[in-house]
Design an enzyme around this catalytic site. Structure first.
Site, short mmCIF file in Angstrom:
data_model
loop_
_atom_site.label_atom_id
_atom_site.label_comp_id
_atom_site.label_asym_id
_atom_site.label_seq_id
_atom_site.Cartn_x
_atom_site.Cartn_y
_atom_site.Cartn_z
N GLY A 17 0.81 -1.22 0.00
CA GLY A 17 0.00 0.00 0.00
C GLY A 17 0.84 1.26 0.00
N GLY A 18 0.54 2.14 0.95
CA GLY A 18 1.26 3.41 1.03
C GLY A 18 2.76 3.22 1.21
N GLY A 24 16.63 8.65 -35.45
CA GLY A 24 16.13 9.47 -34.34
C GLY A 24 16.99 9.29 -33.10
N ALA A 25 17.54 8.10 -32.95
CA ALA A 25 18.35 7.84 -31.76
C ALA A 25 19.60 8.73 -31.73
CB ALA A 25 18.74 6.37 -31.70
C1 HXC Z 1 -1.92 -2.88 11.26
C2 HXC Z 1 -0.55 -4.58 10.62
C3 HXC Z 1 -0.58 -4.14 9.29
C4 HXC Z 1 -1.35 -2.98 8.98
C5 HXC Z 1 0.68 -5.87 9.38
N1 HXC Z 1 0.25 -5.66 10.62
N2 HXC Z 1 0.19 -4.95 8.53
N3 HXC Z 1 -1.21 -3.95 11.60
N4 HXC Z 1 -2.00 -2.39 10.01
N5 HXC Z 1 -1.43 -2.48 7.76
C6 HXC Z 1 0.58 -6.43 11.81
C7 HXC Z 1 -0.04 -7.82 11.79
O1 HXC Z 1 -1.35 -7.77 12.28
C8 HXC Z 1 0.90 -8.59 12.71
O2 HXC Z 1 0.56 -8.29 14.05
C9 HXC Z 1 2.24 -7.94 12.43
O3 HXC Z 1 1.95 -6.67 11.85
C10 HXC Z 1 3.08 -8.75 11.46
O4 HXC Z 1 2.28 -9.04 10.33
P1 HXC Z 1 2.21 -10.50 9.68
O5 HXC Z 1 1.04 -10.52 8.78
O6 HXC Z 1 2.26 -11.53 10.79
O7 HXC Z 1 3.57 -10.56 8.88
P2 HXC Z 1 3.86 -11.22 7.46
O8 HXC Z 1 3.28 -12.57 7.40
O9 HXC Z 1 5.32 -11.06 7.26
O10 HXC Z 1 3.10 -10.32 6.40
C11 HXC Z 1 3.41 -8.97 6.22
C12 HXC Z 1 2.36 -8.28 5.29
C13 HXC Z 1 0.95 -8.54 5.84
C14 HXC Z 1 2.52 -8.84 3.89
C15 HXC Z 1 2.73 -6.79 5.28
O11 HXC Z 1 0.93 -8.23 7.25
C16 HXC Z 1 -0.08 -7.74 5.15
O12 HXC Z 1 -0.54 -8.08 4.07
N6 HXC Z 1 -0.55 -6.64 5.81
C17 HXC Z 1 -1.60 -5.82 5.31
C18 HXC Z 1 -1.12 -5.05 4.12
C19 HXC Z 1 -2.14 -4.05 3.69
O13 HXC Z 1 -3.11 -4.37 3.03
N7 HXC Z 1 -1.99 -2.79 4.20
C20 HXC Z 1 -2.88 -1.71 3.99
C21 HXC Z 1 -2.53 -1.07 2.68
S1 HXC Z 1 -3.59 0.26 2.30
P3 HXC Z 1 0.73 -9.37 15.22
O14 HXC Z 1 0.22 -8.67 16.42
O15 HXC Z 1 -0.08 -10.54 14.80
O16 HXC Z 1 2.20 -9.66 15.24
C22 HXC Z 1 -2.57 1.57 2.31
C23 HXC Z 1 -3.21 2.79 1.74
C24 HXC Z 1 -2.23 3.91 1.51
O17 HXC Z 1 -1.48 1.51 2.71
C25 HXC Z 1 -2.59 4.77 0.36
C26 HXC Z 1 -1.83 4.43 -0.88
C27 HXC Z 1 -2.04 5.35 -2.04
#
Ligand code: HXC
Length: 510
Positions: A169-170, A404-405
């Protein structure tokens, strides 16, 4: 007093433990360092000064009020790299997966604001699951605050992003707006959405590595610039890389002493070009033999390798190098190589880094894949970037400069300051074979006539002297004198002053 100090030390220790020993161990088990360990390697010993160590989030949803960790998942501050100031942030995956809360965002914004105030680069060590899901729109707002600063800082201070864990994401969009992205092989990922979401939406089954690993992004997508074996290698390479960059857009390219003589001649270059025009040779050899101490930091070495970009030094001062690579696709310009080089040229121009261009290009790659992919627009990016650049531009045509290159590759007509050619240069609209097949189409059935016409065309155009007779080439130089001529040129151009007409900004074909 001592009780106060003890309290401060207790709080510091607590903050330094991030998400706790168990999570730190898990981070190490994945072959990754912690946020603080990374800063320790990146910055000069003892130079790190931390800010906002006690900042906490203010979220009260989903039981978050009971889960506050000082620092809130990002370590921020400033330090030095080989004595030069840099502002840094390092996300801590052990704290809510390094996810970005409003408070976490404000910490990053603070270091970016400080960097802009004093004109110092920003390096972000990214290890984050993106927007903190529990915070909802507050974290989205936080990201947008960071994005806005990335944009305002672009072209003012260099911004470098290291991707050191799973970034979603961000956490990928902010790096995407910075100048360079380095990744760590097998342990860092960049994607807008992870494999689970991909499966739900598109039914594709893909691993994190395939979707957004270092190899995918440094070969296929070109989103990232370089990939390194592990955290330590990536951080040490960043230190080397940092030394090439100016602190900001007003200070000019940095300089450091060198023992490599400016007038070093290399006679092996006189035989670099193979006897046959279709035989490749490695343009890296010319680059290494030209720059100080053969020290060349190549950027994007594995993406669009038909063009080479990177930094070297001449007489100790940074130069940006752009060079066609005859070893890959004969050095042709295509969509990816045009985009790759255009962005690099713009970086150099924004930061007052002179550009040295080595040309051996047979033209633009023909075909439907390129045309449907928009080669016209993408090729125009490189043309545009060279044409708008006002930094010193020195060009050396080693062999082919066709069509052109020829125009695109920092030609005289695009305000090239010094345009040199080796005696082996061939500057023409196209290669002899193609040219003869078009202008003498009626002779195609007669191989003897065609051979004669080809010879005639080669004699007339397969050399640098037609272009030199028009002043498009300033001088035909000995290959062995290339370094010396470039060094002399850069000396002369040191005080070059050239301004483009006033405008709000240009409209480069995006
Ligand atoms: C809160 C989060 C989090 C998030 C991970 N964690 N991402 N907490 N917000 N976005 C937490 C998990 O709950 C977990 O907590 C710990 O971090 C480790 O994560 P895991 O999933 O156990 O690790 P891993 O298996 O290595 O996977 C990592 C990951 C996955 C691929 C990043 O966590 C994931 O897919 N997270 C969500 C990604 C996502 O969709 N983010 C939002 C994007 S939207 P615990 O307590 O269990 O250890 C965005 C919008 C911005 O960013 C705007 C853009 C233009």
């Amino acid at each position: 007093m001592s009780a106060n100090i003890a309290e401060m030390e207790k709080r510091r220790e607590q903050a330094q433990m991030g998400g706790g020993q168990k999570r730190i161990d898990a981070q190490h088990a994945k072959g990754r360092l912690t946020a603080r360990e990374r800063l320790h390697i990146l910055l000069d010993e003892g130079s790190f000064e931390e800010l906002d160590m006690y900042v906490e989030h203010n979220c009260t949803d989903f039981g978050m009020e009971a889960q506050k960790i000082p620092g809130d998942g990002v370590v921020t501050g400033s330090g030095t790299i080989n004595g030069r100031l840099v502002f840094v942030y390092s996300q801590d995956f052990t704290v809510f997966g390094g996810s970005l809360s409003e408070a976490h965002a404000m910490k990053i914004c603070k270091v970016m604001d400080n960097a802009m105030k004093v004109g110092a680069p920003v390096i972000g060590l990214n290890d984050s699951g993106g927007a903190r899901i529990q915070e909802g729109v507050a974290s989205l707002g936080g990201y947008a605050e960071v994005f806005q600063r990335n944009v305002l800082a672009s072209g003012v201070v260099p911004q470098i992003s290291l991707i050191m864990g799973p970034c979603a994401g961000g956490a990928v969009y902010s790096p995407a707006m910075t100048d360079f992205i380095f990744m760590v092989k097998d342990s860092s990922y960049m994607f807008v959405t992870g494999p689970d979401v991909v499966k739900t939406v598109t039914n594709e089954v893909v691993t994190q590595e395939e979707l957004g690993g270092a190899i995918s992004h440094t070969t296929k997508s070109g989103v990232a610039d370089n990939a390194f074996e592990n955290d330590i290698e990536a951080l040490l390479a960043t230190r080397d890389f940092f030394d090439y960059l100016p602190e900001n857009n007003r200070l000019g390219a940095p300089e450091r002493p060198t023992n490599d003589p400016w007038d070093r001649e290399d006679f092996s270059l006189d035989t670099l070009i193979p006897p046959s025009a279709n035989q490749p040779y490695d343009m890296h050899e010319l680059i290494r033999k030209t720059v100080d101490e053969a020290d060349f930091f190549e950027v994007q070495p594995t993406h669009a390798a038909n063009i080479i970009i990177g930094f070297g030094r001449i007489e100790g001062r940074t130069v940006g190098i752009v060079a066609n690579q005859p070893m890959v696709l004969a050095g042709v310009l295509d969509i990816n190589s045009s985009k790759k080089a255009a962005r690099f040229v713009r970086f150099c121009d924004a930061f007052e880094i002179p550009i040295v261009t080595f040309v051996d290009v047979p033209g633009f790659l023909p075909g439907t894949a390129q045309e449907f992919g928009g080669i016209i627009k993408h090729g125009a990016k490189l043309l545009f970037a060279y044409a708008e650049a006002t930094v010193p531009k020195i060009t050396v045509i080693t062999r082919k400069a066709y069509g052109g290159a020829y125009d695109v590759m920092a030609s005289k007509h695009l305000r090239g300051d010094l345009n040199y050619a080796w005696p082996t240069a061939e500057i023409a609209v196209m290669g002899a074979k193609g040219a003869v097949e078009i202008i003498f189409r009626s002779d195609i059935g007669d191989p003897e006539k065609i051979a004669e016409r080809t010879k005639e065309y080669e004699d007339r155009f397969a050399n640098p002297f037609v272009a030199a007779s028009k002043g498009f080439i300033d001088e035909v130089i000995y290959p062995h004198s290339t370094r010396k001529r470039i060094a002399l040129g850069l000396r002369k151009l040191r005080n070059k002053a050239l301004e483009n007409p006033w405008k709000k900004h240009d409209n480069i074909p995006l």
